[in-house]
Enzyme design. Structure first.
Site, mmCIF file in Angstrom:
data_model
loop_
_atom_site.group_PDB
_atom_site.id
_atom_site.type_symbol
_atom_site.label_atom_id
_atom_site.label_comp_id
_atom_site.label_asym_id
_atom_site.label_seq_id
_atom_site.Cartn_x
_atom_site.Cartn_y
_atom_site.Cartn_z
ATOM 1 N N GLN A 1 0.666 -1.262 0.066
ATOM 2 C CA GLN A 1 -0.010 0.083 -0.018
ATOM 3 C C GLN A 1 0.902 1.408 -0.006
ATOM 4 O OE1 GLN A 1 -2.317 -0.644 3.581
ATOM 5 N NE2 GLN A 1 -3.502 -2.523 2.750
ATOM 6 N N TYR B 1 -9.254 -10.413 9.029
ATOM 7 C CA TYR B 1 -9.889 -10.627 7.892
ATOM 8 C C TYR B 1 -10.210 -11.972 7.631
ATOM 9 C CZ TYR B 1 -8.380 -5.992 6.286
ATOM 10 O OH TYR B 1 -8.203 -4.614 6.181
ATOM 11 N N GLU C 1 -14.257 3.128 10.517
ATOM 12 C CA GLU C 1 -14.880 4.147 11.435
ATOM 13 C C GLU C 1 -14.659 5.436 10.774
ATOM 14 O OE1 GLU C 1 -12.318 3.896 14.921
ATOM 15 O OE2 GLU C 1 -13.128 1.923 15.541
ATOM 16 N N TYR D 1 -7.969 6.559 20.483
ATOM 17 C CA TYR D 1 -9.181 6.185 19.806
ATOM 18 C C TYR D 1 -9.289 4.425 19.845
ATOM 19 C CZ TYR D 1 -9.982 10.816 18.525
ATOM 20 O OH TYR D 1 -10.466 11.940 18.725
ATOM 21 N N HIS E 1 -0.688 0.206 5.591
ATOM 22 C CA HIS E 1 -1.067 0.999 6.783
ATOM 23 C C HIS E 1 -0.097 2.235 6.866
ATOM 24 C CE1 HIS E 1 -3.692 -2.589 8.670
ATOM 25 N NE2 HIS E 1 -3.717 -2.347 7.293
#
Ligand code: HEC
Length: 465
Positions: A177, A359, A338, A348, A246
């Protein structure tokens, strides 16, 4: 400029991971313990239909543990752990919404490229094509914008013409990513011409093995060259990770500060560790200095730019145009995407609390609520693979003004969220199955622009009577 492009399996896995609704370990658990009485698709049998079931996670866990033996519902307190029971609830939510989604698909898909949703008729127009994995767009006045492509290419789009790749931008590790991610212009761009970019920077030049971390620089674009580069944020090698997932990012400028997110890099416990930069929202001055009133400066070894922590993978960040509150979209685990409002110094909760599971359908935790941990304003089960967000500020769709738009990758959806008094009071799907929605932006013409992946393009939504 050298660009490092490494395609690895992790990339493919991450693309498909969010589509695993109703699969994996949790499916087996359901088939083994629940299906005989509640049906393959929750339709019921000996037990009732579960398609209308809606309860808090605490009530669900308590009920399934104790059962209701008189009425024929067995007690599962011995056979299943709390985290396993929690995954079954997430599974039930996934299956429930799968039906709703199938129906929405039929409603919103129109062959003539015209749509009706949220009270408007609109068309989808392709503005820019011939891109490869576009990630972000920053408008500079009318008919001019800067674009990033994840492989490490930045281009300027002007009066309908797309430039060659801008030369001299930093080398990126485009693996998984990672790559060239966010781009934004300084709020006083007209005066200072600063362009900010975030990307995954490598520890070394070993293309396959290099660890990496999110880095922020600014520079100026002059005649298609990247000049005057200044480092705004970077971490030393000890904080780099080899994983390809991430990286977070997105930028918000507010009162001279720059806010941005870094995802947990796949090391979820580090999101709770204040000595680490990952799994956090950061706040620095727009020139990179650490503000003297950041919340964790008194904690020994705390990473000084941390503004909030316990954030899994921030993929969207935007400022409410009226209240100045910063909102974040967080790419969650399966079933746990979220929307949060971001406030100084708060936790959080990731991974101590979450509405999702792994997953593969195995549990993370049964806990959705925790002491001194913030609840999301909204969460999606099943996940939409939430990505970029934008408070709509244009005039083309007056009834949508100041509503929050959120893109979904795996779900290929655009969601509209109405927020009142810091609460999400309404959500609906505006667009579906037109591509993976990487980012959303209000254009200078007041239209809604989408950065799509697959097809790789910039499109805009244009209303008509
Ligand atoms: C032997 C049959 C049987 C099995 C196996 C079974 N259930 Fe049930 N379940 C029932 C019955 C019967 C009811 C209705 C009880 C009542 O009316 O209070 C029920 C009710 C429920 C309810 C409450 C529904 C509502 O609308 O209030 C939930 C939630 C539930 N079951 C979940 C599960 C889960 C999760 C499993 C698997 C771990 C499971 N059940 C396995 C028979 C079963």
């Amino acid at each position: 400029m050298r660009i490092i492009i490494i395609y690895v399996l992790s990339c493919l896995i991450s693309i498909h991971a969010q589509n695993r609704i109703g699969t994996g370990a949790v499916k087996k658990l359901y088939q083994e313990h629940c299906m005989n009485c509640h049906g393959e698709n929750l339709e019921g049998g000996l037990g009732g239909s579960l398609t209308g079931y809606a309860e808090t996670s605490e009530n669900f866990i308590r009920y399934v543990k104790q059962g209701n033996i008189d009425m024929g519902m067995p007690a599962f307190g011995e056979a299943l752990s709390d985290p396993e029971i929690r995954t079954l609830q997430i599974y039930i939510e996934e299956m429930k919404h799968e039906k709703i989604r199938e129906n929405t698909k039929l409603l919103l898909t129109d062959k003539k490229n015209t749509f009706n949703a949220g009270g408007y008729n609109f068309r989808m127009e392709t503005v820019i094509s011939n891109l490869s994995n576009p990630w972000s767009i920053a408008f500079i006045g009318h008919e001019r914008a800067i674009l990033t492509e994840r492989s490490g290419i930045m281009r300027v789009w002007e009066n309908g013409v797309l430039s060659e790749a801008i030369s001299g931008i930093p080398e990126v590790i485009a693996r998984g990513q990672g790559g060239l991610l966010e781009v934004a212009i300084h709020p006083e761009y007209a005066k200072n011409k600063w362009v900010y970019i975030a990307y995954s920077a490598g520890s070394n030049m070993d293309e396959e093995k290099s660890a990496s971390m999110t880095k922020v620089v600014r520079g100026r674009i002059v005649n298609n060259h990247w000049l005057d580069e200044e480092v705004i944020f970077e971490t030393s090698d000890e904080f780099h990770h080899k994983s390809g997932v991430h990286f977070g990012t997105r930028f918000v400028f507010k009162n001279g500060f720059l806010y941005f997110g870094i995802g947990d890099r796949g090391a979820k416990e580090e999101a709770q560790d204040l000595t680490r930069p990952n799994g956090k929202i950061h706040r620095i001055h727009d020139d990179g200095r650490i503000p003297i009133d950041n919340p964790f400066l008194d904690i020994p070894n705390a990473f000084p730019s941390i503004w909030t922590y316990g954030n899994r993978n921030p993929q969207g960040l935007d400022l409410h145009p009226l209240t100045g509150v910063i909102y974040e979209s967080e790419h969650g685990p399966r079933g746990g995407d979220e929307i949060n409002s971001i406030e100084c110094g708060l936790n959080y909760g990731w991974p101590l609390i979450t509405y999702g599971m792994n997953y593969n359908g195995s549990p993370i935790t049964e806990k959705t609520v925790g002491d001194n941990m913030v609840q999301p304003l909204h969460y999606w089960t099943p996940s939409i693979a939430v990505c970029g967000i934008d408070f709509y500020e244009g005039d083309a769709f007056p009834a949508w003004k100041y509503d929050l738009f959120a893109g979904g990758l795996a779900s290929q959806e655009l969601h509209r969220l109405i927020i009142k008094n810091n609460k999400v009071v309404h959500t609906e799907i505006i667009l579906k199955n037109e591509g993976r929605v990487r980012d959303v932006a209000t254009g200078p013409d007041g239209m809604i622009y989408l950065v799509l992946n697959d097809p790789d393009a910039i499109v805009r939504l244009v209303p008509y009577e």
